[in-house]
Structure formats: structure tokens, C-alpha cells
Design an enzyme around this catalytic site. Sequence first.
Site, short mmCIF file in Angstrom:
data_model
loop_
_atom_site.label_atom_id
_atom_site.label_comp_id
_atom_site.label_asym_id
_atom_site.label_seq_id
_atom_site.Cartn_x
_atom_site.Cartn_y
_atom_site.Cartn_z
N ASP A 8 0.72 -1.21 0.00
CA ASP A 8 -0.14 0.06 0.08
C ASP A 8 0.81 1.24 0.12
O ASP A 8 2.23 1.21 0.26
CB ASP A 8 -0.87 -0.07 1.29
CG ASP A 8 -1.73 1.06 1.43
OD1 ASP A 8 -2.31 1.57 0.37
OD2 ASP A 8 -1.84 1.81 2.38
N LEU A 9 0.40 2.47 -0.32
CA LEU A 9 1.43 3.44 -0.63
C LEU A 9 0.75 4.68 0.78
O LEU A 9 1.99 4.79 1.60
CB LEU A 9 0.90 4.39 -1.77
CG LEU A 9 1.61 5.49 -1.90
CD1 LEU A 9 3.15 5.67 -2.00
CD2 LEU A 9 1.24 6.30 -3.15
N ASP A 10 -0.46 5.23 0.75
CA ASP A 10 -0.46 6.34 1.75
C ASP A 10 -0.39 5.49 2.92
O ASP A 10 -1.20 4.67 3.54
CB ASP A 10 -1.80 6.84 1.53
CG ASP A 10 -1.92 7.36 0.03
OD1 ASP A 10 -1.07 8.28 -0.37
OD2 ASP A 10 -2.80 7.22 -0.60
N THR A 16 1.34 10.39 3.61
CA THR A 16 0.46 11.37 2.89
C THR A 16 -0.89 11.21 3.41
O THR A 16 -1.73 12.00 2.80
CB THR A 16 0.56 10.75 1.37
OG1 THR A 16 0.70 9.32 1.21
CG2 THR A 16 1.74 11.48 0.71
N LYS A 45 -9.79 5.85 4.76
CA LYS A 45 -8.43 5.15 4.39
C LYS A 45 -8.48 3.95 3.65
O LYS A 45 -9.17 2.83 3.87
CB LYS A 45 -7.62 4.85 5.69
CG LYS A 45 -6.91 6.04 6.37
CD LYS A 45 -5.82 5.05 7.66
CE LYS A 45 -5.36 6.44 8.31
NZ LYS A 45 -4.70 6.13 9.48
N GLY A 46 -7.57 3.98 2.51
CA GLY A 46 -7.39 2.65 1.69
C GLY A 46 -8.55 2.55 0.60
O GLY A 46 -8.39 1.87 -0.31
N VAL A 47 -9.73 3.22 0.79
CA VAL A 47 -10.65 3.25 -0.10
C VAL A 47 -10.74 4.32 -1.15
O VAL A 47 -10.14 5.23 -1.00
CB VAL A 47 -12.15 3.37 0.67
CG1 VAL A 47 -12.28 2.13 1.52
CG2 VAL A 47 -12.45 4.61 1.26
N ARG A 49 -11.13 7.54 -3.85
CA ARG A 49 -11.59 8.69 -3.65
C ARG A 49 -13.03 8.88 -3.64
O ARG A 49 -13.43 9.55 -2.74
CB ARG A 49 -10.97 9.62 -4.96
CG ARG A 49 -11.04 11.17 -4.80
CD ARG A 49 -10.69 11.76 -6.04
NE ARG A 49 -9.03 11.31 -6.38
CZ ARG A 49 -8.43 11.15 -7.65
NH1 ARG A 49 -9.31 11.89 -8.53
NH2 ARG A 49 -7.51 10.80 -7.88
N SER A 114 -1.81 0.38 -4.43
CA SER A 114 -2.45 1.34 -3.88
C SER A 114 -3.76 1.51 -4.41
O SER A 114 -3.80 1.54 -5.92
CB SER A 114 -1.54 2.55 -3.99
OG SER A 114 -2.30 3.96 -3.53
N ALA A 115 -4.84 2.19 -3.62
CA ALA A 115 -6.09 2.51 -4.30
C ALA A 115 -5.87 4.11 -5.12
O ALA A 115 -6.66 4.66 -5.74
CB ALA A 115 -7.16 2.96 -3.25
N SER A 116 -4.69 4.62 -4.86
CA SER A 116 -4.46 6.09 -5.24
C SER A 116 -4.23 6.12 -6.69
O SER A 116 -3.00 5.67 -7.16
CB SER A 116 -3.58 6.50 -4.41
OG SER A 116 -3.22 7.99 -5.02
N LYS A 117 -4.97 6.99 -7.52
CA LYS A 117 -4.58 7.28 -8.76
C LYS A 117 -3.13 8.23 -8.92
O LYS A 117 -2.75 8.37 -10.11
CB LYS A 117 -5.63 7.94 -9.61
CG LYS A 117 -6.63 6.87 -9.65
CD LYS A 117 -7.84 7.30 -10.49
CE LYS A 117 -9.09 6.28 -10.61
NZ LYS A 117 -10.38 6.72 -9.64
N ASN A 118 -2.89 8.58 -7.67
CA ASN A 118 -1.58 9.51 -7.85
C ASN A 118 -0.29 8.63 -7.35
O ASN A 118 0.50 9.27 -7.08
CB ASN A 118 -1.91 10.57 -6.88
CG ASN A 118 -3.05 11.64 -7.20
OD1 ASN A 118 -3.14 12.19 -8.26
ND2 ASN A 118 -3.93 11.47 -6.30
N LYS A 145 -10.49 -1.58 -2.79
CA LYS A 145 -10.35 -2.20 -1.36
C LYS A 145 -11.79 -2.07 -0.44
O LYS A 145 -12.41 -0.85 -0.86
CB LYS A 145 -9.03 -1.79 -0.47
CG LYS A 145 -7.90 -1.92 -1.21
CD LYS A 145 -6.79 -1.05 -0.65
CE LYS A 145 -5.36 -1.15 -1.56
NZ LYS A 145 -4.23 -0.30 -0.90
N GLU A 169 0.09 -3.19 4.67
CA GLU A 169 -1.22 -2.21 4.87
C GLU A 169 -1.33 -1.52 5.94
O GLU A 169 -0.92 -1.97 7.19
CB GLU A 169 -2.38 -3.05 4.41
CG GLU A 169 -2.93 -2.92 3.36
CD GLU A 169 -3.67 -1.70 2.73
OE1 GLU A 169 -3.85 -0.71 3.51
OE2 GLU A 169 -3.98 -1.56 1.69
N ASP A 170 -1.89 -0.29 6.12
CA ASP A 170 -2.10 0.51 7.40
C ASP A 170 -3.72 0.74 7.49
O ASP A 170 -3.86 1.44 8.48
CB ASP A 170 -1.49 1.60 7.35
CG ASP A 170 -2.14 2.73 6.35
OD1 ASP A 170 -2.57 2.40 5.26
OD2 ASP A 170 -2.31 4.06 6.61
#
Length: 217
Positions: A8-10, A16, A45-47, A49, A114-118, A145, A169-170
Amino acid sequence: MFKGALFDLDGVIADTAVFHFAAWRNLVKKYFDADLPDELEEKTKGVSREDSLRVILDHLHISVPSEEFSRLAQEKNEAYIEALDVLTPDYILPGIADFIQTLQEKGIKLALASASKNGPIILEKLGLADAFDAIADPAKVAAGKPAPDIFKAAAQGLGLAPEECIGVEDAVAGVTAINASGAYSVAVGGEELDHAKLRFESTADLDFDKITEAFNS
Ligand code: BG6
Ligand code: MG
């Protein structure tokens, strides 16, 4: 022995998560003159945007037409990206750079889940883009997620079965997603993550030998 690590990223690689929630808080203040309680952060978190925005609007008992929904999600993302301007390798969470180096030395492949598109921009800013052998694209998976899709895609990107990988994961939704994928879940955080196979209090505590031992037993 595991052959891949799905990250996972964030909140795992980078500090972040705080920027995400701050951007939501500002948006909600501006448009609905409301404040969000700290407890709501875990649910965002994790889900994705869009799912984060749904959680927030549900909490506020507000419903908006779909055009406004899209506009709100977009404005949050613009504010979030602006906040990321300050991002440098200093924002890599404690212990992560060493953990990544150990994994590389052991010949373990790394993927971003990561769920993030960034994700790609963030890895670039952190100076970690080259460390990853694959980045799963959250725009291309059917379900976010807690569904397992992004972890399955990340393992596939490495040419591995999820069962050959650990996932780190966090977030509650993220640990659920790893477990559902078949990968071995390693959590960093508090007791809310006790559904993970193995949990460390923080990224600084991540321990390759302990993970190996737990995975093999
Ligand atoms: C996850 C965050 O990593 O990415 C969530 O934990 C966020 O809070 C999600 O909603 C989507 O991120 P982005 O950058 O695509 O808006
Ligand atoms: Mg996270």
C-alpha cells in the site's frame, strides 16, 4: 519463502494520509460549513477517492447530484495534488527505505497496490519509482479495497500468485483486501488491524526476519 511484496502507499510508504484527510476537511468546510471528526479518517483510508467522498457525505447526511459529486471529488484531488508539492524523500515513513533495501537484497520483487491514482507521481517525488517492479493501476480493477482486486493485479504484475506474496497495509479495508486476495497480510498500525496475519505497531518496526518466520510457519 515469499517472492513478492505488495505495498500500500498512503500511510505505509509515505506520510500522505494526513494530506488526504486535510483536503477533505477543507472541502467540507468550504461547501457544507461542517467539520469532520478524527474518527472518520479510518473509514476514508484505503478506499477510493469516490468511496471516501461517499463515506463523508453519508456521515453528513448529505446527498448531491452526480455532477456535483464528481466536481467535489475533482476539487479535492486538485487540492491534494497541490499539497503534495512539499513531498520529498523526507516523507518516506520511518524504516521503509531500509525495509525496501532488505527486500531488494533478498531478491524479492516489489509492487505497488494502492487505491490512489496519484501513486506514480508520489513514488517519483519520493525517489522510489525505480524500486518498484510493477504498479497496479486502480483505474483498471473492477472493485476497490476491501475487495482483493488491486492486490491480485499487483501480484500478477510481478508474474506471481498472491499466495507467493506478502501485502503491507495500514488500513482496515486494505488488510481485508490482502486476506481476500490470498496474500499474507502484514499490518502497520493499531489493534483495529488485528485481522492481519502479522501486525507491527509502526513502519519503523517492520522486521524482515519476523515476517519470513511467520510466513513460513
Ligand atoms: C488511498 C488512501 O491510498 O488512496 C485513500 O488511503 C484515498 O484515503 C485513495 O481515498 C485514493 O487516492 P487518490 O489519490 O486516487 O484520490
Ligand atoms: Mg494506506
